[in-house]
Design a protein around this motif. Structure first.
Motif, PDB file in Angstrom:
ATOM      1  N   LEU A  47      22.395  -2.822   1.162  1.00  0.00           N
ATOM      2  CA  LEU A  47      22.405  -2.375   2.556  1.00  0.00           C
ATOM      3  C   LEU A  47      22.605  -0.858   2.610  1.00  0.00           C
ATOM      4  O   LEU A  47      23.678  -0.347   2.314  1.00  0.00           O
ATOM      5  N   SER A  48      21.563  -0.148   3.008  1.00  0.00           N
ATOM      6  CA  SER A  48      21.584   1.313   2.913  1.00  0.00           C
ATOM      7  C   SER A  48      21.958   1.967   4.239  1.00  0.00           C
ATOM      8  O   SER A  48      21.814   1.374   5.316  1.00  0.00           O
ATOM      9  N   ALA A  49      22.408   3.216   4.129  1.00  0.00           N
ATOM     10  CA  ALA A  49      22.718   3.998   5.330  1.00  0.00           C
ATOM     11  C   ALA A  49      21.459   4.185   6.178  1.00  0.00           C
ATOM     12  O   ALA A  49      21.527   4.214   7.405  1.00  0.00           O
ATOM     13  N   CYS A  50      20.283   4.290   5.506  1.00  0.00           N
ATOM     14  CA  CYS A  50      19.012   4.430   6.232  1.00  0.00           C
ATOM     15  C   CYS A  50      18.799   3.267   7.187  1.00  0.00           C
ATOM     16  O   CYS A  50      18.354   3.447   8.321  1.00  0.00           O
ATOM     17  N   ASP A  86       0.820  -1.199   0.000  1.00  0.00           N
ATOM     18  CA  ASP A  86       0.000   0.000   0.000  1.00  0.00           C
ATOM     19  C   ASP A  86       0.855   1.251   0.000  1.00  0.00           C
ATOM     20  O   ASP A  86       0.385   2.340   0.221  1.00  0.00           O
ATOM     21  N   THR A  87       2.133   1.086  -0.189  1.00  0.00           N
ATOM     22  CA  THR A  87       3.018   2.223  -0.034  1.00  0.00           C
ATOM     23  C   THR A  87       4.346   1.941  -0.717  1.00  0.00           C
ATOM     24  O   THR A  87       4.653   0.811  -1.025  1.00  0.00           O
ATOM     25  N   THR A  88       5.119   2.968  -0.918  1.00  0.00           N
ATOM     26  CA  THR A  88       6.452   2.762  -1.478  1.00  0.00           C
ATOM     27  C   THR A  88       7.507   2.751  -0.369  1.00  0.00           C
ATOM     28  O   THR A  88       8.692   2.854  -0.632  1.00  0.00           O
ATOM     29  N   THR A  89       7.026   2.624   0.849  1.00  0.00           N
ATOM     30  CA  THR A  89       7.921   2.641   1.999  1.00  0.00           C
ATOM     31  C   THR A  89       9.004   1.576   1.887  1.00  0.00           C
ATOM     32  O   THR A  89       8.737   0.451   1.520  1.00  0.00           O
ATOM     33  N   GLY A  90      10.214   1.938   2.252  1.00  0.00           N
ATOM     34  CA  GLY A  90      11.311   0.970   2.239  1.00  0.00           C
ATOM     35  C   GLY A  90      11.424   0.223   3.558  1.00  0.00           C
ATOM     36  O   GLY A  90      10.649   0.462   4.496  1.00  0.00           O
ATOM     37  N   PHE A  91      12.414  -0.665   3.636  1.00  0.00           N
ATOM     38  CA  PHE A  91      12.527  -1.524   4.810  1.00  0.00           C
ATOM     39  C   PHE A  91      12.814  -0.747   6.092  1.00  0.00           C
ATOM     40  O   PHE A  91      12.267  -1.057   7.155  1.00  0.00           O
ATOM     41  N   ALA A  92      13.672   0.277   5.994  1.00  0.00           N
ATOM     42  CA  ALA A  92      14.002   1.042   7.205  1.00  0.00           C
ATOM     43  C   ALA A  92      12.736   1.665   7.805  1.00  0.00           C
ATOM     44  O   ALA A  92      12.545   1.670   9.025  1.00  0.00           O
ATOM     45  N   ASP A  93      11.858   2.161   6.921  1.00  0.00           N
ATOM     46  CA  ASP A  93      10.608   2.763   7.420  1.00  0.00           C
ATOM     47  C   ASP A  93       9.702   1.710   8.036  1.00  0.00           C
ATOM     48  O   ASP A  93       9.038   1.952   9.047  1.00  0.00           O
ATOM     49  N   LEU A  94       9.677   0.546   7.401  1.00  0.00           N
ATOM     50  CA  LEU A  94       8.871  -0.542   7.960  1.00  0.00           C
ATOM     51  C   LEU A  94       9.366  -0.893   9.370  1.00  0.00           C
ATOM     52  O   LEU A  94       8.564  -1.042  10.301  1.00  0.00           O
ATOM     53  N   LEU A  95      10.683  -0.987   9.517  1.00  0.00           N
ATOM     54  CA  LEU A  95      11.255  -1.309  10.837  1.00  0.00           C
ATOM     55  C   LEU A  95      10.803  -0.291  11.880  1.00  0.00           C
ATOM     56  O   LEU A  95      10.424  -0.639  12.989  1.00  0.00           O
ATOM     57  N   ARG A  96      10.867   0.989  11.482  1.00  0.00           N
ATOM     58  CA  ARG A  96      10.469   2.041  12.420  1.00  0.00           C
ATOM     59  C   ARG A  96       8.999   1.909  12.793  1.00  0.00           C
ATOM     60  O   ARG A  96       8.615   2.081  13.953  1.00  0.00           O
ATOM     61  N   ARG A  97       8.168   1.596  11.810  1.00  0.00           N
ATOM     62  CA  ARG A  97       6.725   1.421  12.087  1.00  0.00           C
ATOM     63  C   ARG A  97       6.489   0.264  13.046  1.00  0.00           C
ATOM     64  O   ARG A  97       5.721   0.374  14.008  1.00  0.00           O
ATOM     65  N   VAL A  98       7.150  -0.863  12.764  1.00  0.00           N
ATOM     66  CA  VAL A  98       6.938  -2.046  13.601  1.00  0.00           C
ATOM     67  C   VAL A  98       7.462  -1.781  15.015  1.00  0.00           C
ATOM     68  O   VAL A  98       6.844  -2.164  16.010  1.00  0.00           O
ATOM     69  N   ALA A  99       8.610  -1.083  15.114  1.00  0.00           N
ATOM     70  CA  ALA A  99       9.213  -0.825  16.421  1.00  0.00           C
ATOM     71  C   ALA A  99       8.301   0.010  17.330  1.00  0.00           C
ATOM     72  O   ALA A  99       8.410  -0.048  18.552  1.00  0.00           O
TER      73      ALA A  99
END
Ligand code: SAH
Ligand code: SF4
Ligand code: F3S
Length: 458
Positions: A262-265, A231-244
């Motif tokens: 492997l990104s700096a984000c 439902d979004t173009t959110t990347g993995f780092a954002d997903l982690l933040r949401r789940v956390a």
């Protein structure tokens, strides 16, 4: 009387999660799980085909089940997972006592498949659309529910209990096509799940008692990038933040990551998210650029080492682990030495290492210059011996430190626990403790594969 199912899971954590979902689906049509295969009315093998050995295990258990079926002709035998997807209906030819073959993205249809079987439809007919099942995005079907029902995100309660530690699959499949690997063939193309579904599932698991969540994908770094259902173009780092942000999670982990993405984000998350565990599984596969190239891995040794450095600059105490393949076609002594050099440079806390195995349908199966089995064996032993030596040194660095551990198992006060860096610690506790509890221990002794400690405080 309810019917009894015995599910045996081979392979990776993703398969374990799939088994939980199958168990839940089967519970909804009257099956209860049993722990003894002999007691079952339905034996379902959720299989792995990553290496030839993994596949052989499945066929040897199927051989055993042939005898069980002679003793109990009413027994149903099902094959799910990656061997099912890979071999399809060929399984019926080789193992005529198998009743059902269920592809990796077909298992949501298990209840209706069983119903059709009961009505007398032929197993070949029921298992016939293995190939076409890849056109249905995984998860979407499950989350839309069967036959237009309401969304059904309820995670499985294995044997009626939510364990303290749960896996949540965030994406299926893989687009990388490393030359040796069956996963893109057995799991299909990469598809990410909707963030809202992931958040809902994690919330439910935590409300039922889970304390530790591990997000699963073949390459979590590309979460959201190839994404027909998200439902979004959110990347993995954002997903982690949401789940956390979900209240109640004590520890958050993920696996697996490809070095090139492997990104700096993502690295920044280790600074910002308290509950994100300082452990990173970063599969290298080889330390030789020429082998990496033939493997179709999209990074060089130099890039890999740069990523390791960078990761350590964000999180100096991070524990690194890896996967290594020895004896890839064309791997010379010098190439192997490069892998040994990588091990000595990174000094992994631990690793999984495997002898290269030819797999059907992969490009490397047709490569020449196959490495002799004995040489593969020698290289594996050499790698593992050096890893053990380094693991012991790494573990010794932890002696006298006081660390937080999560309880995994408590047998009359003899406790197995784990640090956030993923090290196992054994200790005895003066207090009652249950899996999922956190406490402080002081490390008193280091072994190669685990640590001993003494209880300090809750
Ligand atoms: N997606 C993960 C790996 C999943 S498979 C990644 O890319 O890192 C788990 C491990 O099995 C791989 O990392 C690799 O080390 C090993 N493996 C895969 N195919 C193999 C083969 N044909 N022979 C030997 N080991 C293999
Ligand atoms: Fe296999 Fe490579 Fe995909 Fe990992 S990234 S699952 S090794 S194809
Ligand atoms: Fe095995 Fe399939 Fe997992 S091949 S490692 S069960 S994705």
């Amino acid at each position: 009387m309810s019917k009894r199912v015995f599910i045996k899971t081979f392979g990776c954590q993703m398969n374990e999660r799939d088994s939980e979902i199958m168990e839940q689906l089967l519970a909804s049509c009257g099956y209860v799980s049993v722990f003894d295969m002999e007691e079952a009315d339905f034996v379902l093998l959720n299989t792995c085909s990553i290496r030839a050995k993994a596949e052989q295990k499945v066929f040897s258990l199927l051989g055993q089940l042939r005898k069980q079926k002679i003793r109990n002709p009413g027994l149903l035998v099902g094959v799910a997972g990656c061997v099912a997807q890979q071999e399809g209906r060929k399984i019926f030819k080789r193992m005529p006592h198998v009743d059902l073959v269920v592809g990796t993205q077909q298992f949501y249809q298990l209840p209706s498949m069983l119903m059709r079987l009961e009505k007398g439809e032929s197993n070949r007919e029921i298992s016939c659309n293995l190939e076409s099942s890849f056109t249905i995005p995984p998860f979407q079907k499950y989350y839309l529910g069967q036959e237009g029902q309401a969304p059904s995100p309820a995670p499985a309660d294995r044997h009626g209990l939510v364990e303290f530690s749960k896996f949540v699959t965030i994406m299926q499949g893989c687009n990388n096509f490393c030359s040796y690997c069956v996963v893109p063939h057995t799991r299909g193309r990469e598809v990410s799940r909707r963030i809202s579904d992931i958040v809902e599932e994690v919330t439910l698991l935590v409300s039922r008692g889970a304390k530790e969540i591990t997000l699963l994908g073949q390459n979590v770094n590309s979460y959201g990038s190839t994404n027909p259902v998200a439902d979004t173009t959110t990347g993995f780092a954002d997903l982690l933040r949401r789940v956390a942000e979900i209240p109640g999670i004590k520890r958050l982990r993920f696996t697996s990551s490809n070095p090139q993405d492997l990104s700096a984000c993502l690295m920044q998350c280790f600074k910002d998210i308290d509950i994100l565990c300082p452990h990173f599984h970063l599969p290298a596969q080889s330390g030789s650029n020429s082998v990496l190239k033939k493997m179709g891995r999209k990074y060089t040794r130099e890039l890999y080492l740069e990523k390791v450095e960078e990761l350590r600059s964000y999180c100096p105490e991070i524990a690194l682990s890896t996967d290594i393949i020895v004896g890839f076609p064309g791997e010379s002594d010098q190439d192997f030495e490069q892998t040994m050099g990588l091990l000595r440079t990174v000094r992994y806390h631990g690793s999984f290492s495997f002898k290269y195995s030819d797999r059907p349908g992969t490009r490397s199966a047709d490569f020449d210059q196959k490495v002799d089995e004995n040489i593969k064996g020698e290289r594996l032993q050499c790698f593992q011996k050096e890893q053990d030596r380094i693991s012991l040194e790494r573990n010794q660095e932890m002696v006298d430190r006081t660390m937080e551990v999560m309880i995994e198992h408590n047998q009359d006060g003899t406790i197995k626990s784990r640090t956030s860096s993923n090290h196992i610690v054994h200790f005895t506790s003066p207090l009652p403790m249950v899996p999922g509890d956190l406490c402080q221990v002081r490390i008193t002794h280091a072994g190669m594969h685990s640590l001993n400690g003494e209880y300090c405080s809750m």
